[in-house]
Design a protein around this motif. Sequence first.
Motif, PDB file in Angstrom:
ATOM      1  N   GLN A 311       0.827  -1.205   0.000  1.00 11.60           N
ATOM      2  CA  GLN A 311       0.000   0.000   0.000  1.00 11.60           C
ATOM      3  C   GLN A 311       0.863   1.258   0.000  1.00 11.60           C
ATOM      4  N   ILE A 312       1.969   1.208   0.733  1.00  9.35           N
ATOM      5  CA  ILE A 312       2.878   2.360   0.746  1.00  9.35           C
ATOM      6  C   ILE A 312       3.421   2.616  -0.653  1.00  9.35           C
ATOM      7  N   LEU A 313       3.773   1.537  -1.358  1.00  7.42           N
ATOM      8  CA  LEU A 313       4.352   1.691  -2.690  1.00  7.42           C
ATOM      9  C   LEU A 313       3.350   2.272  -3.682  1.00  7.42           C
ATOM     10  N   TRP A 314       2.125   1.727  -3.694  1.00 13.59           N
ATOM     11  CA  TRP A 314       1.156   2.115  -4.719  1.00 13.59           C
ATOM     12  C   TRP A 314       0.354   3.353  -4.359  1.00 13.59           C
ATOM     13  N   LEU A 315       0.143   3.603  -3.063  1.00 17.11           N
ATOM     14  CA  LEU A 315      -0.700   4.722  -2.658  1.00 17.11           C
ATOM     15  C   LEU A 315       0.088   5.964  -2.265  1.00 17.11           C
ATOM     16  N   VAL A 316       1.345   5.802  -1.886  1.00 15.70           N
ATOM     17  CA  VAL A 316       2.131   6.937  -1.407  1.00 15.70           C
ATOM     18  C   VAL A 316       3.329   7.229  -2.299  1.00 15.70           C
ATOM     19  N   VAL A 317       4.113   6.196  -2.576  1.00 14.48           N
ATOM     20  CA  VAL A 317       5.375   6.411  -3.291  1.00 14.48           C
ATOM     21  C   VAL A 317       5.149   6.659  -4.775  1.00 14.48           C
ATOM     22  N   PHE A 318       4.449   5.753  -5.448  1.00  9.74           N
ATOM     23  CA  PHE A 318       4.284   5.875  -6.895  1.00  9.74           C
ATOM     24  C   PHE A 318       3.584   7.164  -7.326  1.00  9.74           C
ATOM     25  N   PRO A 319       2.498   7.600  -6.669  1.00  9.45           N
ATOM     26  CA  PRO A 319       1.878   8.866  -7.103  1.00  9.45           C
ATOM     27  C   PRO A 319       2.837  10.050  -7.061  1.00  9.45           C
ATOM     28  N   GLN A 320       3.751  10.075  -6.085  1.00  9.43           N
ATOM     29  CA  GLN A 320       4.722  11.166  -6.036  1.00  9.43           C
ATOM     30  C   GLN A 320       5.877  10.935  -6.998  1.00  9.43           C
ATOM     31  N   ALA A 321       6.261   9.671  -7.168  1.00 11.83           N
ATOM     32  CA  ALA A 321       7.377   9.366  -8.067  1.00 11.83           C
ATOM     33  C   ALA A 321       7.017   9.635  -9.520  1.00 11.83           C
ATOM     34  N   MET A 322       5.733   9.560  -9.873  1.00 10.07           N
ATOM     35  CA  MET A 322       5.330   9.762 -11.260  1.00 10.07           C
ATOM     36  C   MET A 322       5.698  11.149 -11.760  1.00 10.07           C
ATOM     37  N   ARG A 323       5.741  12.128 -10.867  1.00 10.44           N
ATOM     38  CA  ARG A 323       6.113  13.483 -11.280  1.00 10.44           C
ATOM     39  C   ARG A 323       7.572  13.542 -11.714  1.00 10.44           C
ATOM     40  N   ILE A 324       8.379  12.615 -11.209  1.00 11.09           N
ATOM     41  CA  ILE A 324       9.781  12.533 -11.615  1.00 11.09           C
ATOM     42  C   ILE A 324       9.946  11.608 -12.812  1.00 11.09           C
ATOM     43  N   ILE A 325       9.088  10.608 -12.905  1.00  4.09           N
ATOM     44  CA  ILE A 325       9.235   9.568 -13.915  1.00  4.09           C
ATOM     45  C   ILE A 325       8.777  10.022 -15.289  1.00  4.09           C
ATOM     46  N   ILE A 326       7.674  10.770 -15.363  1.00  6.61           N
ATOM     47  CA  ILE A 326       7.023  11.037 -16.645  1.00  6.61           C
ATOM     48  C   ILE A 326       7.919  11.762 -17.655  1.00  6.61           C
ATOM     49  N   PRO A 327       8.617  12.850 -17.302  1.00  5.11           N
ATOM     50  CA  PRO A 327       9.413  13.536 -18.335  1.00  5.11           C
ATOM     51  C   PRO A 327      10.443  12.648 -19.034  1.00  5.11           C
ATOM     52  N   PRO A 328      11.314  11.906 -18.315  1.00  4.70           N
ATOM     53  CA  PRO A 328      12.245  11.025 -19.041  1.00  4.70           C
ATOM     54  C   PRO A 328      11.551   9.828 -19.681  1.00  4.70           C
TER      55      PRO A 328
END
Length: 400
Positions: A311-328
């Motif tokens: 739950q931490i990975l999918w509900l907390v980490v990934f939503p915030q990490a997507m802002r870093i992931i999407i441009p590259p």
Amino acid sequence: MAKLARRDGAVKQTRQLTDYFYDPKVRGILFQVIVVALISWLVYGAVLNTVNNLEAQGIASGFGFLDRTAGFDISQSLIPYENTMTYARAFWVGLLNTLLVAVLGIVFATTVGFMIGAARLSQNWLIAQLATAYVEILRNLPPLLMLFAVYFGVLKTLPSPRESLALPFSSYLNSRGLYVPAVHWEPGFGVVVASLFVAAMCVIAYWAWARWRHTQTGRQMPILRPSLGVIVGIPLLAFLLMGMPLSFDPPVQGRFNLTGGIALLPELIALLVGLSLYTSAFIAEIVRAGIMGVPTGQREAAAALGLKPGQILWLVVFPQAMRIIIPPLTNQYLNLTKNSSLAVAIGYPDLVSVFAGTVLNQTNQAVEVILITMSVYLVLSLLTSLFMNWFNQRMALVER
């Protein structure tokens, strides 16, 4: 006195003119005009030289060749095609084959890349090391070599059609490709498709309402289970009410060959597998960097609230990490789409192989064919960038 006054006036005008040209804005505009004029002159010279060379060789210019009969077959076509059709039809066949590889490749590469990226940060030592080896090996190999390895090293070594490997769901695999059951839509299936569209609209409306309610009250409504229930339940109910308007034609193994079903060319499989694995290695590193970019305090706070690691990975980490992931990630999607042109090396009938290859050789319209091909890849890249930029803006953090 008159001469002195005229001389002072001339000096003043000269000084004003000098100051005018020393103005940074004026100089900037002047330099831009010079550069544009120089580029225009070079382009004009190149076009004029090309036209003169074509006339000297007796080659007619223009796009009228697209209406002429193609006269060659294409091994894979998503739309009806025969060798008696035009070069324009061949162009659309090649374009659709390219889009098929690009879309499926992006889906497969993204799925595998996200899993490998998360696995690299696993607490299990073996899983983390295997994911690291996957990334370090595949991303350091040339993509063309990857295609050759899958095509010649794996698919071409499979048994002949007489000795096809039986797979689940009435499928067979041999050196000629993967044979799967063909799907036939029967009358009434349009209702099922319409119900799927209605279900999707209902899910979107529910998401919007749940987000509004969360903003107003702070209560988080369940999203996944109700959405899956609607997106699956409504079309399934329509499918049953319409009498299951769907039939399958499985391949049948004969004495020498397979009949029925749909054959997926080994060239298509090799291209999808090679490009997906190669691109997924880069996406995995992007995902790993995005996850590590999320502050550790976010994970600790989520754990303190009692959330499980998943739950931490999918509900907390990934939503915030997507802002870093999407441009590259956008860059990798563009690379995969452009790398699909390597299909010509293994004989897959994509746009480059069909249009910039066979059509160009038959018509000798090199300028027009290459111009059209380059324009297609340019448009595909721009559309991909526009969509990913829009998605990135949707995922961006909104300050309150």
